[in-house]
Scaffold this motif. Structure first.
Motif, PDB file in Angstrom:
ATOM      1  N   MET A  53       1.273  -1.397   0.380  1.00 37.15           N
ATOM      2  CA  MET A  53      -0.049   0.042  -0.004  1.00 37.15           C
ATOM      3  C   MET A  53       0.609   1.549   0.162  1.00 37.15           C
ATOM      4  SD  MET A  53      -3.005   1.413   2.667  1.00 37.15           S
ATOM      5  CE  MET A  53      -4.068   1.696   2.099  1.00 37.15           C
ATOM      6  N   ILE A  54       0.195   2.067  -0.737  1.00 37.31           N
ATOM      7  CA  ILE A  54       1.184   4.204  -0.967  1.00 37.31           C
ATOM      8  C   ILE A  54       1.065   4.503  -0.422  1.00 37.31           C
ATOM      9  CG2 ILE A  54       2.307   5.580  -2.218  1.00 37.31           C
ATOM     10  CD1 ILE A  54       1.700   3.242  -4.819  1.00 37.31           C
ATOM     11  N   LYS A  55       2.152   5.073   0.572  1.00 42.89           N
ATOM     12  CA  LYS A  55       1.190   6.074   1.369  1.00 42.89           C
ATOM     13  C   LYS A  55       2.363   7.085   1.130  1.00 42.89           C
ATOM     14  CE  LYS A  55      -0.256   2.845   5.943  1.00 42.89           C
ATOM     15  NZ  LYS A  55       0.114   2.893   6.768  1.00 42.89           N
ATOM     16  N   VAL A  56       1.913   8.710   1.105  1.00 40.20           N
ATOM     17  CA  VAL A  56       2.275   9.619   1.018  1.00 40.20           C
ATOM     18  C   VAL A  56       2.301  10.576   2.344  1.00 40.20           C
ATOM     19  CG1 VAL A  56       2.326  12.101  -0.484  1.00 40.20           C
ATOM     20  CG2 VAL A  56       1.920   9.227  -1.100  1.00 40.20           C
ATOM     21  N   LYS A  57       3.274  11.261   2.774  1.00 40.76           N
ATOM     22  CA  LYS A  57       3.388  12.163   3.583  1.00 40.76           C
ATOM     23  C   LYS A  57       3.299  13.313   3.157  1.00 40.76           C
ATOM     24  CE  LYS A  57       4.349   8.672   7.740  1.00 40.76           C
ATOM     25  NZ  LYS A  57       4.806   8.616   8.394  1.00 40.76           N
ATOM     26  N   SER A  58       2.512  14.231   4.036  1.00 36.01           N
ATOM     27  CA  SER A  58       2.767  15.562   3.751  1.00 36.01           C
ATOM     28  C   SER A  58       4.129  16.299   4.285  1.00 36.01           C
ATOM     29  CB  SER A  58       1.747  16.537   3.778  1.00 36.01           C
ATOM     30  OG  SER A  58       2.271  18.264   3.614  1.00 36.01           O
ATOM     31  N   ARG A  59       5.208  17.113   2.732  1.00 38.44           N
ATOM     32  CA  ARG A  59       5.983  16.659   3.392  1.00 38.44           C
ATOM     33  C   ARG A  59       5.931  18.764   3.575  1.00 38.44           C
ATOM     34  NH1 ARG A  59       9.904  14.823  -1.670  1.00 38.44           N
ATOM     35  NH2 ARG A  59       9.699  12.580  -0.804  1.00 38.44           N
ATOM     36  N   ALA A  60       6.673  19.153   4.128  1.00 32.40           N
ATOM     37  CA  ALA A  60       6.797  20.641   4.925  1.00 32.40           C
ATOM     38  C   ALA A  60       7.475  21.873   3.585  1.00 32.40           C
ATOM     39  CB  ALA A  60       7.677  21.209   5.614  1.00 32.40           C
ATOM     40  N   GLY A  61       6.056  22.597   3.774  1.00 31.27           N
ATOM     41  CA  GLY A  61       5.436  23.651   2.866  1.00 31.27           C
ATOM     42  C   GLY A  61       5.556  22.805   1.326  1.00 31.27           C
ATOM     43  N   GLU A  62       4.632  21.816   1.080  1.00 31.46           N
ATOM     44  CA  GLU A  62       4.649  21.009  -0.105  1.00 31.46           C
ATOM     45  C   GLU A  62       2.955  20.850  -0.400  1.00 31.46           C
ATOM     46  OE1 GLU A  62       5.378  16.396  -1.936  1.00 31.46           O
ATOM     47  OE2 GLU A  62       4.580  16.590   0.013  1.00 31.46           O
ATOM     48  N   SER A  63       2.562  21.581  -1.847  1.00 33.40           N
ATOM     49  CA  SER A  63       1.301  21.611  -1.536  1.00 33.40           C
ATOM     50  C   SER A  63       0.548  19.997  -1.858  1.00 33.40           C
ATOM     51  CB  SER A  63       1.128  22.617  -2.862  1.00 33.40           C
ATOM     52  OG  SER A  63       1.478  22.159  -4.792  1.00 33.40           O
ATOM     53  N   VAL A  64      -0.647  20.595  -2.213  1.00 31.67           N
ATOM     54  CA  VAL A  64      -1.415  19.489  -2.540  1.00 31.67           C
ATOM     55  C   VAL A  64      -1.130  18.577  -3.792  1.00 31.67           C
ATOM     56  CG1 VAL A  64      -3.613  18.103  -2.349  1.00 31.67           C
ATOM     57  CG2 VAL A  64      -3.286  20.314  -1.327  1.00 31.67           C
ATOM     58  N   GLU A  65      -1.033  19.430  -4.492  1.00 29.94           N
ATOM     59  CA  GLU A  65      -0.150  19.274  -5.951  1.00 29.94           C
ATOM     60  C   GLU A  65       0.457  18.256  -6.256  1.00 29.94           C
ATOM     61  OE1 GLU A  65      -1.414  22.423  -5.665  1.00 29.94           O
ATOM     62  OE2 GLU A  65      -3.754  22.658  -6.218  1.00 29.94           O
ATOM     63  N   GLN A  66       1.651  18.504  -5.391  1.00 31.75           N
ATOM     64  CA  GLN A  66       2.288  18.438  -5.404  1.00 31.75           C
ATOM     65  C   GLN A  66       1.945  16.961  -5.312  1.00 31.75           C
ATOM     66  OE1 GLN A  66       4.621  21.057  -3.107  1.00 31.75           O
ATOM     67  NE2 GLN A  66       5.921  21.817  -5.149  1.00 31.75           N
ATOM     68  N   MET A  67       1.980  16.652  -3.459  1.00 28.58           N
ATOM     69  CA  MET A  67       1.827  15.814  -3.124  1.00 28.58           C
ATOM     70  C   MET A  67       1.340  14.535  -3.954  1.00 28.58           C
ATOM     71  SD  MET A  67       0.523  16.438   1.143  1.00 28.58           S
ATOM     72  CE  MET A  67      -0.772  14.949   1.056  1.00 28.58           C
ATOM     73  N   VAL A  68      -0.051  15.477  -4.879  1.00 29.43           N
ATOM     74  CA  VAL A  68      -0.811  13.916  -6.204  1.00 29.43           C
ATOM     75  C   VAL A  68       0.318  13.658  -7.203  1.00 29.43           C
ATOM     76  CG1 VAL A  68      -2.744  13.689  -7.584  1.00 29.43           C
ATOM     77  CG2 VAL A  68      -3.220  14.897  -5.072  1.00 29.43           C
ATOM     78  N   LYS A  69       0.927  14.379  -7.508  1.00 24.93           N
ATOM     79  CA  LYS A  69       2.144  14.243  -9.047  1.00 24.93           C
ATOM     80  C   LYS A  69       3.433  13.354  -8.475  1.00 24.93           C
ATOM     81  CE  LYS A  69       5.305  16.673 -11.707  1.00 24.93           C
ATOM     82  NZ  LYS A  69       5.126  17.359 -11.847  1.00 24.93           N
ATOM     83  N   ARG A  70       3.517  13.391  -6.037  1.00 25.54           N
ATOM     84  CA  ARG A  70       4.384  12.192  -6.046  1.00 25.54           C
ATOM     85  C   ARG A  70       3.358  11.037  -5.835  1.00 25.54           C
ATOM     86  NH1 ARG A  70       6.228  11.736  -0.798  1.00 25.54           N
ATOM     87  NH2 ARG A  70       5.113  13.579  -0.121  1.00 25.54           N
TER      88      ARG A  70
END
Length: 62
Positions: free
Chosen positions: A1-18
């Motif tokens: 299962m893939i989990k993406v945690k928010s990094r400091a100063g990261e936008s939602v678009e960048q998280m979705v891209k990652r």
């Protein structure tokens, strides 16, 4: 299962891209597309034979 945690100063678009990039590396999207429709057993065998031939051709190069 893939989990993406928010990094400091990261936008939602960048998280979705990652997340999409991780899914691509894992092959999840490819598997879902392949499973989404019925594939005849002969087509499965043909696909597997092509994959084996491609990998044999690649391994014989090096």
């Amino acid at each position: 299962m893939i989990k993406v945690k928010s990094r400091a100063g990261e936008s939602v678009e960048q998280m979705v891209k990652r997340f999409k990039r991780m899914c691509g590396k894992e092959g999840i999207i490819r598997d879902i597309k392949r499973i989404s429709y019925y594939e005849k057993p002969s087509e499965k065998n043909r696909r597997r034979r092509r994959k084996a031939a491609r990998s044999a051709k690649f391994s014989s190069r090096y």
